[in-house]
Design an enzyme around this catalytic site. Structure first.
Site, PDB file in Angstrom:
ATOM      1  N   ASP A  45       1.028  -1.158   0.008  1.00  0.00           N
ATOM      2  CA  ASP A  45      -0.057  -0.003  -0.080  1.00  0.00           C
ATOM      3  C   ASP A  45       0.871   1.360   0.124  1.00  0.00           C
ATOM      4  O   ASP A  45       2.143   1.111   0.285  1.00  0.00           O
ATOM      5  CB  ASP A  45      -0.976  -0.118   1.249  1.00  0.00           C
ATOM      6  N   ASP A  86      -0.417   5.232   0.794  1.00  0.00           N
ATOM      7  CA  ASP A  86      -0.782   6.048   1.947  1.00  0.00           C
ATOM      8  C   ASP A  86      -0.769   5.508   3.189  1.00  0.00           C
ATOM      9  O   ASP A  86      -1.252   4.569   3.460  1.00  0.00           O
ATOM     10  CB  ASP A  86      -2.412   6.450   1.581  1.00  0.00           C
ATOM     11  N   ASP A 119      -1.436  -0.465   6.063  1.00  0.00           N
ATOM     12  CA  ASP A 119      -1.836   0.015   7.464  1.00  0.00           C
ATOM     13  C   ASP A 119      -3.248   0.076   7.791  1.00  0.00           C
ATOM     14  O   ASP A 119      -3.468   0.405   8.834  1.00  0.00           O
ATOM     15  CB  ASP A 119      -1.094   1.417   7.378  1.00  0.00           C
TER      16      ASP A 119
END
Length: 353
Positions: A25, A27, A228
């Site tokens: 990922d 961001d 996250d």
């Protein structure tokens, strides 16, 4: 899960070397806005230099993959060994399965939405250019300039029979200043007005993971997901049969991880992406002797505890074991914030809470 291997093997090699490809990922994992997450760039350069390819797979559909790539290179990510896919591409791939080439599709969101439709052989049409000619579908993705008029147009098109595809349903987007509204928040506005539900292609749905794995050319047991968000990255990885590394540098916090349902529990945990370079071990395999009591009074005794990575896994394993056995886990927000500080998670990973 394929990540549950022996303790001896876990201690012998960096986590990244056990896989043939990584789906990562962006961001909250690699960067927050214009700023790199500490240690992320150095870690990625080490991983790709060791011959492990990376596909950055993001639900954020606002930018074209080339623009994301430029951003990564400016942050210092090495020029080779990786590529970028986004949920706009997954949306376009989905529509191209049943729409003919050149079919008009309304594109709402950042430039990445229209570009993905063009690459898939479809004709993107902005709301301002709709005119009287009908469109077969509308793709709604994140864009910083999305207006009320565009959201209203999505609703009108859906009510008129157009196929509605949402790139993702992330309610928030991490920025250097805190959490901002994500595409899911904007989709919810249209849902409220229409009572309709879109077809979703982004994480935790499998389409984006499948697209990323096709780029890597790796099988399920040889692919690791790094993210996250428990409800997208990790839950999606579990549903897809993939191992996962959850990092505490973005949207989800330690308390969220401790209270995660089984469907959203990662294979591995780390403070940040540098956990890829450490000998990973899973909270699922933690032994009773490594557990700590999760009570406010116990927090004061953590200063002299063992290495932070081991302690982090112990905290998580304790919470999971207690919840699975029907025992109460302390829900005090102050205690969990103190635990984060003791583990270095607040100052290193989350300068803006």
């Amino acid at each position: 899960m394929t990540g549950e291997i022996t303790t001896t093997s876990l201690e012998a090699e960096p986590l990244s070397t056990r896989y043939r490809g990584l789906i990562c990922d962006l961001d909250g994992v690699v960067y927050r806005g214009a700023t790199a997450v500490p240690g992320a760039v150095e870690t990625l350069n080490r991983v790709t230099a060791d011959g492990v390819p990376v596909v950055f797979a993001t639900n954020n559909a606002s930018r074209a993959p080339e623009d994301v790539g430029d951003h990564l290179r400016k942050l210092g990510v090495a020029p080779q060994g990786w590529s970028v896919v986004n949920s706009s591409q997954a949306a376009a791939a989905h529509l191209s399965e049943f729409l003919g080439r050149g079919t008009r599709v309304c594109a709402v969101g950042g430039p990445g939405v229209a570009q993905a439709l063009t690459e898939a052989g479809l004709t993107p049409v902005r709301v301002a250019d709709l005119g009287e000619e009908p469109v077969a579908a509308v793709v709604q993705g994140l864009g910083t300039d999305v207006t009320w008029s565009e959201l209203a147009a999505v609703g009108y098109l859906v009510q008129g029979g157009a196929t509605w595809v949402a790139t993702n349903l992330d309610l928030t987007l991490p920025t250097p200043y805190g959490q901002a509204p994500g595409n899911g928040a904007l989709v919810a506005l249209v849902q409220t007005a229409t009572s309709a539900s879109p077809h979703v292609v982004g994480k935790p749905r499998p389409a984006l993971f499948d697209l990323a794995r096709s780029r890597l050319g790796t099988g399920l047991p040889h692919t690791l997901v790094c993210g996250d968000r428990l409800d997208t990255d990790i839950e999606g990885a579990n549903s897809a049969g993939l191992d996962s590394l959850f990092v505490l540098s973005g949207a989800s916090r330690l308390r969220d991880l401790a209270f995660a349902e089984r469907s959203a529990r990662p294979t591995y945990v780390a403070a940040d992406l540098s956990g890829l370079l450490a000998p990973g071990s899973s909270p699922r395999a933690a032994v009773p002797g490594h557990l700590v009591e999760l009570t406010p009074g116990a927090v004061a005794h953590l200063a002299d505890a063992r290495e932070n990575g081991e302690l982090l896994r112990s905290v998580v394993a304790t919470a999971w074991a207690a919840r699975d056995e029907g025992r109460a886990v302390c829900d005090d927000a102050g205690m969990w914030e103190t635990l984060e500080r003791r583990l270095g998670l607040v100052t290193r990973s989350r300068p803006h809470s």
